[in-house]
Design a protein around this motif. Sequence first.
Motif, mmCIF file in Angstrom:
data_model
loop_
_atom_site.group_PDB
_atom_site.id
_atom_site.type_symbol
_atom_site.label_atom_id
_atom_site.label_comp_id
_atom_site.label_asym_id
_atom_site.label_seq_id
_atom_site.Cartn_x
_atom_site.Cartn_y
_atom_site.Cartn_z
ATOM 1 N N GLY A 47 0.737 -1.388 0.162
ATOM 2 C CA GLY A 47 -0.047 -0.327 0.328
ATOM 3 C C GLY A 47 0.607 1.327 -0.163
ATOM 4 O O GLY A 47 0.710 2.020 -0.720
ATOM 5 N N GLY A 48 1.825 1.131 0.552
ATOM 6 C CA GLY A 48 2.735 2.435 0.914
ATOM 7 C C GLY A 48 3.000 2.821 -0.260
ATOM 8 O O GLY A 48 4.010 3.225 -0.995
ATOM 9 N N GLU A 49 3.760 1.430 -0.930
ATOM 10 C CA GLU A 49 4.624 2.043 -2.333
ATOM 11 C C GLU A 49 3.784 2.314 -3.171
ATOM 12 O O GLU A 49 4.041 2.935 -4.370
ATOM 13 N N LYS A 50 2.934 1.767 -3.197
ATOM 14 C CA LYS A 50 1.348 1.857 -4.377
ATOM 15 C C LYS A 50 1.557 3.492 -3.889
ATOM 16 O O LYS A 50 1.569 4.939 -5.734
ATOM 17 N N GLN A 51 1.459 4.077 -2.706
ATOM 18 C CA GLN A 51 1.000 5.534 -3.146
ATOM 19 C C GLN A 51 1.907 6.059 -3.569
ATOM 20 O O GLN A 51 1.800 7.116 -3.749
ATOM 21 N N ARG A 52 3.271 5.909 -2.619
ATOM 22 C CA ARG A 52 4.368 6.885 -3.017
ATOM 23 C C ARG A 52 4.544 6.790 -4.666
ATOM 24 O O ARG A 52 5.088 7.914 -4.885
ATOM 25 N N LEU A 53 4.065 5.825 -5.211
ATOM 26 C CA LEU A 53 4.945 5.731 -7.218
ATOM 27 C C LEU A 53 3.339 6.829 -7.224
ATOM 28 O O LEU A 53 3.643 7.336 -8.811
ATOM 29 N N ALA A 54 2.207 6.969 -6.953
ATOM 30 C CA ALA A 54 0.802 7.879 -7.168
ATOM 31 C C ALA A 54 1.363 9.495 -7.568
ATOM 32 O O ALA A 54 1.529 10.402 -7.821
ATOM 33 N N ILE A 55 2.404 9.156 -6.026
ATOM 34 C CA ILE A 55 2.851 10.484 -5.157
ATOM 35 C C ILE A 55 3.552 11.025 -6.475
ATOM 36 O O ILE A 55 3.627 12.146 -6.791
ATOM 37 N N ALA A 56 4.932 10.694 -6.660
ATOM 38 C CA ALA A 56 5.824 10.435 -7.922
ATOM 39 C C ALA A 56 5.078 10.674 -9.594
ATOM 40 O O ALA A 56 5.983 11.483 -10.117
#
Length: 590
Positions: free
Chosen positions: A489-498
Motif C-alpha cells: 500500500g505504501g509503495e503504491k501511494q509513493r508511486l502515485a505521488i511520483a
Amino acid sequence: MSTPEPATTPEAPVRRVVGLFRPYRWNLLFVAVLVGATSLVSLVNPFLIRAVLDVALPQGRTGLLTLLALGMIVVSVANSSFGVLQSYVSTKVGQRVMHDLRAAVYAHLERMSLAFFTGTRTGEVQSRIANDIGGMQATVTTTATTVASNLTIVIATAIAMLVLDWRLAMASLAMTPFFGWLSRRIGNERRRITRDRQRQHAAISSIVQESLSVSGILLSRTMGRSRSLVDTFAAESDRLADLEIRSSMAGRWSQSWIQIVMSSMPAVIYWVAGLTGPGDHMAISVGTLVAFTTLQMNLFRPMVQLLSAGVEIQASLELFARIFEYLDLPTDIVEPRHPIAPVALRGDLRLRDVGFSYAGAERRTLNAIDVTVPAGHSLGIVGETGAGKTTLSHLIPRLYDVTSGQVTIDGVDVRDMSFDTLAAAVGVVPQETYLFHASVAANLRFAKPDATDEELAAAAKTAQIHDHIESLPDGYHSVIGERGHRLSGGEKQRLAIARAILRDPPILVLDEATSALDTHTERAVLAAIDAASAGRTTITIAHRLSTIRDADEIIVLDAGEIVERGTHGELLRLGGRYAAMIDRDAAVSG
C-alpha cells in the motif's frame, strides 16, 4: 450501486441510424452499383437456358449452343467477382461505422462527471461498448448490404417473371404480403428478447469485472464467498442461455412454414402450367417453364434472406437504441466554448462562498466555503468522516461543478478554463491509488508521456520510491499487476505521488495520500514533498493530523462548513475541535 435500467429503452430513429453511414455515402454508392450489376447479371442465366432449350438444342445449332454455354460461365465469373468486391467494401464500411460508434461512446463517457461513474457499474459501461456495439456487427457489416442486394434481386426477378409469364408470376408472388407481415411480427418479438438479453449481458459483465478482479478474488476468498459467487454467476448465465435460446428460436416455426410454402411453389407452377392445356393458344413452352422455375428458385433464396434480414434489423434497432441512450446522456461538466487561460499558471487558489450538493441530496454537502491559498502556500483540511473534505478536493480539478460560488485559479474561474489547462494546473493524488496493469515506467508516463528516464527517476526519488523500483527484477520495466497489487500500500501511494510530481502542476491536491504509509516512510515522503513544493500550492486532506502541522493554514470542516481555521499553533491555543482531534490522535498512537 448500479444505475437502474429504464422500463423501456428509447426507440432508435431509423433516420439517425442511416445518418451513421452518411460519411461513407460514396462507398455505399459503389456497393449499390455492384448490387445492381450483380442482380442484372444473375437474371441473364434463365433467358440463356430458355434459348438453349427452345432454340439451340431443338434446331441443332451448335455454334449458338457454344456461345450460350460460354455466356453462362461468364455470368458465373462476373457474379462471383462482384460478390467478393461487394463484400469487401460493405464490410469495410460496416467496421468503420462500428469504430465511429465505439469512439463516440468512449469520448462521450470521458466527458461525463464523476457522479455518473459513482452511480453506474463498470460492467454496465463495458457491456454497452463491447456487447451492444459488438452485437451490431452483422447488421452494419453485412445485413444492410444483404437487404439492398436481395431486394434488388427480388424486384428484378419479379419483373423478369412477369415478362416470361404473368399468370405464373402472380401465382408465385401471391403469398408475399403475408410473408412480410409475419416477418414484422417475428421481428418485434426478437426486439423485446434482445432488450432483455443485452441487460443480462451487462449483469454478467458486472459480475465478472467485480468478482474476478484481484480485489474481488481476495475478498471472496477471505469472506468464504467463492461458492456463493459461482452459484450467482451460474444462475445469471442460465438466464442468459434461456434468452439466447428464445432469441434463436423466435419465429422459427413461422419461418419454417414460409420455407415450406416457397419450396412447394415449383409444384404449383407445374400445376398452373398444366391447366393451360397443350392446345391452348397461351400454352407455355418447356424452355419458358424451365426458365421460370429457375427464376423462382433464384427468388426463393433472396426472399428468405430478405425476410430474415428484416427480423435481424428490427432486433438490432434495440442495440442502436441502447447506444444512443448513452450518447444522449447530458454531460454535467462541459468545456467552455471560449476558454480563458491564466497569463501564467502560478497556483493562486480561491474558493469564494462555495456551496455544493449532490443530485437528489436533501442537504448541501458543502456550504459557504471561503478560502484563499496564495501561490506556493499550503492548506490543510481536517474533519470527521463525512465532513466534506474529499468533496471539497474534487471541486478544485472540477470533477464536480460547484452548486454556488466559484473556484478560481490565478483569478480565472475553473469553469472558464479548458480541460487541458485545468489538468496542467492541478495535480491530484487520491486516497485510493489507481495503477494500471503495466510497467512502472508506463504508469509514471501516464502523467507525462514524453518524460525521459532521468525525469522518471527524479520524480521517484522525490517520492522516496526510486530505490525500491531499482530493486524490482526489471527495474522501471517491471509489470506491477492490476491496480498495482504487486506493490504494498505504501509503495503504491509513493508511486502515485511520483506520478503527480512528474506532471509538475502548480497546485497539488493530496487526498489522505499518505494514509497507508508507516510513520517512518510517511516522514520521508512528506520531507521529499516539502522539498518539491517550493513555489507549489499544496492542498492536503489529512487523516493523520501530523501531516498538516506545518501547513500555512488549516481549516476544520464539520457538516460541510468551516468551523475553525488558523495555523496549528493557533488552533491548539483555541482549544476547540482541532485540539480535541490532536488529543485523540495522541491517545490512539500512545
